[in-house]
Design a protein around this motif. Structure first.
Motif, short mmCIF file in Angstrom:
data_model
loop_
_atom_site.label_atom_id
_atom_site.label_comp_id
_atom_site.label_asym_id
_atom_site.label_seq_id
_atom_site.Cartn_x
_atom_site.Cartn_y
_atom_site.Cartn_z
N THR A 45 0.81 -1.23 0.00
CA THR A 45 0.00 0.00 0.00
C THR A 45 0.84 1.27 0.00
N TYR A 72 0.47 0.34 -10.11
CA TYR A 72 -0.44 1.39 -10.60
C TYR A 72 -0.75 1.21 -12.08
N ASN A 78 -4.31 2.56 -15.91
CA ASN A 78 -4.43 3.08 -14.55
C ASN A 78 -5.65 2.48 -13.88
N GLY A 79 -5.52 2.19 -12.59
CA GLY A 79 -6.61 1.58 -11.85
C GLY A 79 -6.51 0.06 -11.78
N ARG A 129 -4.30 -5.93 -17.26
CA ARG A 129 -5.38 -5.68 -16.28
C ARG A 129 -5.58 -6.93 -15.44
N ARG A 132 -8.26 -5.14 -10.58
CA ARG A 132 -8.42 -3.72 -10.23
C ARG A 132 -7.70 -3.43 -8.91
N ARG A 133 -6.95 -2.35 -8.90
CA ARG A 133 -6.22 -1.96 -7.69
C ARG A 133 -7.17 -1.74 -6.52
N GLU A 134 -8.29 -1.12 -6.76
CA GLU A 134 -9.26 -0.85 -5.69
C GLU A 134 -9.74 -2.16 -5.05
N ARG A 135 -9.93 -3.18 -5.87
CA ARG A 135 -10.36 -4.48 -5.34
C ARG A 135 -9.30 -5.05 -4.40
N LEU A 137 -7.14 -3.39 -2.67
CA LEU A 137 -7.08 -2.57 -1.46
C LEU A 137 -8.26 -2.78 -0.52
N LYS A 138 -9.43 -3.18 -1.06
CA LYS A 138 -10.65 -3.20 -0.25
C LYS A 138 -11.28 -4.56 -0.02
N GLN A 139 -10.80 -5.62 -0.71
CA GLN A 139 -11.54 -6.87 -0.64
C GLN A 139 -10.74 -8.06 -0.12
#
Length: 161
Positions: A45, A72, A78-79, A129, A132-135, A137-139
């Motif tokens: 992170t 990144y 990106n993403g 791809r 997803r980076r957000e996945r 970080l959050k899942q």
């Protein structure tokens, strides 16, 4: 010339002979420890570099592999996390990469590739791809310390008869 095809989610080169395969099943090689890397990407992170390079590891044929994780994306994605593998020879090979979900094995993300192409050293193989980076970080993919675990398994492909 870029190895990336902007219309694909998988890293490719022009005119490849490439197939998607099932997860690797050379259990004899895996049991001996050949071709398997359990890569702990520490402090994921807070990493800011363009890419993170794995430790090197050998497959059953003795080829040396190195992987790169672009936390990144590759600049065009990106993403997303971008992932690629490189090896010391251009002989045919197959590999899988798994980003481990710490809350549920079923949520782990596995990608597999087998290639008879001969551009491993210059281009490598992977996915623009991957996830997803957000996945990530959050899942449930990160440890409490912010580390990410990636398991890579690589093996040579026998030459066609």
């Amino acid at each position: 010339k870029s190895i990336f095809d902007p219309n694909e989610t998988q890293l490719t080169c022009q005119s490849l002979n490439m197939t998607i395969s099932q997860p690797l099943t050379d259990f004899a090689a895996s049991a001996r420890g050949y071709g398997v890397l359990n890569w702990e990407v520490t402090k994921f992170t807070s990493r800011t570099e363009r890419f993170i390079e794995s430790p090197s590891f050998a497959d059953a044929s003795g080829d040396i592999w190195t992987c790169r994780l672009y936390p990144y994306g590759d600049g065009n994605t990106n993403g997303f996390l971008t992932f690629g593998a490189y090896k010391s020879s251009d002989s045919p090979a197959k590999y899988s990469a798994q980003i481990v979900n710490r809350t549920s094995a079923e949520l782990s993300v596995v990608r597999c590739v087998a290639s008879t192409d001969t551009r491993w050293r210059s281009a490598g193989w992977g996915w623009r791809r991957f996830i997803r980076r957000e996945r990530v970080l959050k899942q449930g993919f990160l440890s409490s310390e912010g580390s990410l675990t990636i398991i890579i398994e690589a093996n040579p492909v026998p030459a066609p008869k």
